[in-house]
Every structure is written in C-alpha cells, then in structure tokens.
Design an enzyme around this catalytic site. Structure first.
Site, short mmCIF file in Angstrom:
data_model
loop_
_atom_site.label_atom_id
_atom_site.label_comp_id
_atom_site.label_asym_id
_atom_site.label_seq_id
_atom_site.Cartn_x
_atom_site.Cartn_y
_atom_site.Cartn_z
CD GLU A 1 -3.15 5.43 6.75
OE1 GLU A 1 -3.15 5.46 5.51
OE2 GLU A 1 -2.23 4.92 7.42
CG HIS B 1 -5.90 1.92 5.19
ND1 HIS B 1 -5.51 2.83 6.14
CD2 HIS B 1 -4.86 1.05 5.05
CE1 HIS B 1 -4.28 2.53 6.54
NE2 HIS B 1 -3.87 1.44 5.89
CB SER C 1 5.16 -1.66 11.89
OG SER C 1 4.70 -0.33 12.15
CG ASN D 1 -1.73 1.19 1.43
OD1 ASN D 1 -1.81 2.03 0.53
ND2 ASN D 1 -2.37 1.32 2.59
P1 PGA Z 1 2.69 0.29 7.65
O1 PGA Z 1 1.25 0.48 6.99
O2 PGA Z 1 3.26 -1.00 7.10
O3 PGA Z 1 3.48 1.49 7.20
O4 PGA Z 1 2.50 0.23 9.12
C1 PGA Z 1 0.40 -0.62 6.76
C2 PGA Z 1 -0.91 -0.13 6.21
O5 PGA Z 1 -1.44 0.86 6.72
O6 PGA Z 1 -1.46 -0.72 5.26
#
Ligand code: PGA
Length: 255
Positions: A100, A98, A216, A9
C-alpha cells in the site's frame, strides 16, 4: 532455528482509545504466554504510545511495531517519523515496504533499503514486505519479480543477528481481497526468497531470517501456511483487528 512470528498490521484503523481497548483485549487473550511464537502488533503511529503503555502495564507477551518510518534522523520532513522517535516510545519492530505504501505513496525499493538501514542502526527490526501484483502473477514472472525486490531491499545490509530482520511475502492480489494464495503458492515464493537470502548472506544467516506470508491470512487458513518449510508465520491485516481471532492465529502457530 527460527521462532515463528505472528504480526498484526492494523493499517489505518483504530483511534487512540480503540487501539488501547484492542491491545488490552489481546493482552487478556494471550495472558497465558505465546510459547516460542513472537507476536507483534503494528498500530497507527498516533496509537503507538497508548499500546506501549498497555504492553508495559499488562506485561503483555507481544511487541510493538510501527507501520512506517523515515530514514533521516531529524529535520524538516513534515509529517514523517524518525527511527529514534520510534525507539523512544518502545517500538522494537517497523513494517517497511508494504504494497500500500509502494502503490499509494510511491515508495521504491531504494527507499525501503534506506529505511531498513536507518531502523537497524537504532536496533529496530524491519519487517520488510515484498510481493507481486495480479498482472505479474498472471504473466508467470512472480518469482523473478520478488527475488529482484529482495535483492534491492537488502542491498548492503549487514545482518549480524538474523532474528532481527524479517521479510513478509504478500502477494498484492491476496491483500484484503479474501483471495488467499494457496500454501503451495506461498511456499514457492518463500522458498525462492530463502534461496536468494542464502546467496546474499550465506547459509547460516539465511536459515535464521523469518519469512512471513501475508494476504487474507485468518484463523481458518493459517495452519496450512505454517506447515510449509519456508513460511515462518504471518503478517495479518483484517484478521488482526479482533483480539480473539488474532489470538487464535497465535495459538495455531504455537501448536
Ligand atoms: P490482509 O492484509 O490480511 O487484510 O489481507 C495483510 C497485509 O496487508 O499486511
């Protein structure tokens, strides 16, 4: 059974030319193939066409995903993208729900459910995200919370081919924070998701739906997650922005 999936992503990163360079780099890294692992990249909307062209030209072994979609077919929805527009440029996957988008843009489970239905009507595979906040995790109600999201997000879906609906469990407190869930944390929730899928869709369909971990995930911790029974891959944010590191994650999944 389930092929593993590693999905990148890219979020709101990479201009058109930068996205093309990253896709070309990844095509080179993965030129030897990805075995049984399904690899997906999700660039920003304006970069989709450029990455689609790289995939075609390089015969790259990865598929194209959008990061969002609107559920209407066409019309006065300024700023939105319809499923047939994604289909027309070769996007075969789309991330929905997602955290966000839920947090910053107010998306609800009902919206996510409508998006899944609209995508599936166009043969585009949803990668439907769920996951709890730190507050919920600390209150110890994370499993119930995620199970409730899954029930709402899948309400009324007809899944004819379980390979064509993907879930990503992403605990919000682990996204972009460098703070990963442990592999056991991931298994606890992914296992509960699988059980819920059995209740909703039956044993056979539930056994074919990929459940990814996200938050992460990186080249050094991916192997631990993949060892878990109900973790079928990863949705990778930050670590998907470098071709070599992301390709290492794909290779871990092939091992
Ligand atoms: P990250 O994001 O690997 O940077 O924690 C994962 C995601 O939000 O899909």
């Amino acid at each position: 059974m389930r092929n593993r999936m590693i999905a990148g992503n890219w979020k709101m990163n990479k201009t058109f030319s930068e996205a093309v360079v990253l896709a070309e780099g990844l095509a080179k890294e993965l030129a030897g193939g990805t075995g049984d692992v399904d690899v997906v990249v999700a660039p920003p909307t304006v970069d989709l066409k450029g990455v689609a062209e790289v995939i075609e030209k390089e015969e790259a072994p990865f598929a194209l995903s959008a990061q969002n979609v609107y559920w209407e077919e066409a019309g006065a929805y300024t700023g939105e993208t319809a499923p047939n527009m994604l289909e027309a440029i070769g996007a075969t996957y789309c991330i929905i729900g997602h955290s966000e988008r839920r947090d910053y843009f107010g998306e609800t489970d009902e919206d996510i459910n409508k998006k899944a239905k609209a995508l599936m009507a166009h043969g585009i595979v949803p990668i439907s995200c769920c996951g709890e906040s730190l507050e919920i995790r600390e209150a110890g109600t994370h499993v119930e919370f995620v199970v409730d999201q899954i029930k709402k997000d899948t309400a009324g879906l007809e899944i004819a081919d379980p390979a064509k609906y993907v879930i990503a469990y992403e605990p919000i407190w682990a996204i972009g924070t460098g703070k990963t869930a442990t592999a056991d944390d991931a298994q606890e929730v992914c296992g509960a998701i699988r059980k819920t899928l059995v209740e909703i869709f039956g044993e056979e369909t539930a056994a074919g739906i990929r459940v990814l971990y996200g938050g992460s995930a990186n080249p050094s911790n991916i192997a631990g997650f993949l060892e878990k029974e109900d973790v079928d891959g990863a949705l990778v944010g930050g670590a998907s922005l470098k071709a070599d590191g992301f390709a290492d994650m794909v290779r871990s999944a092939m091992a």
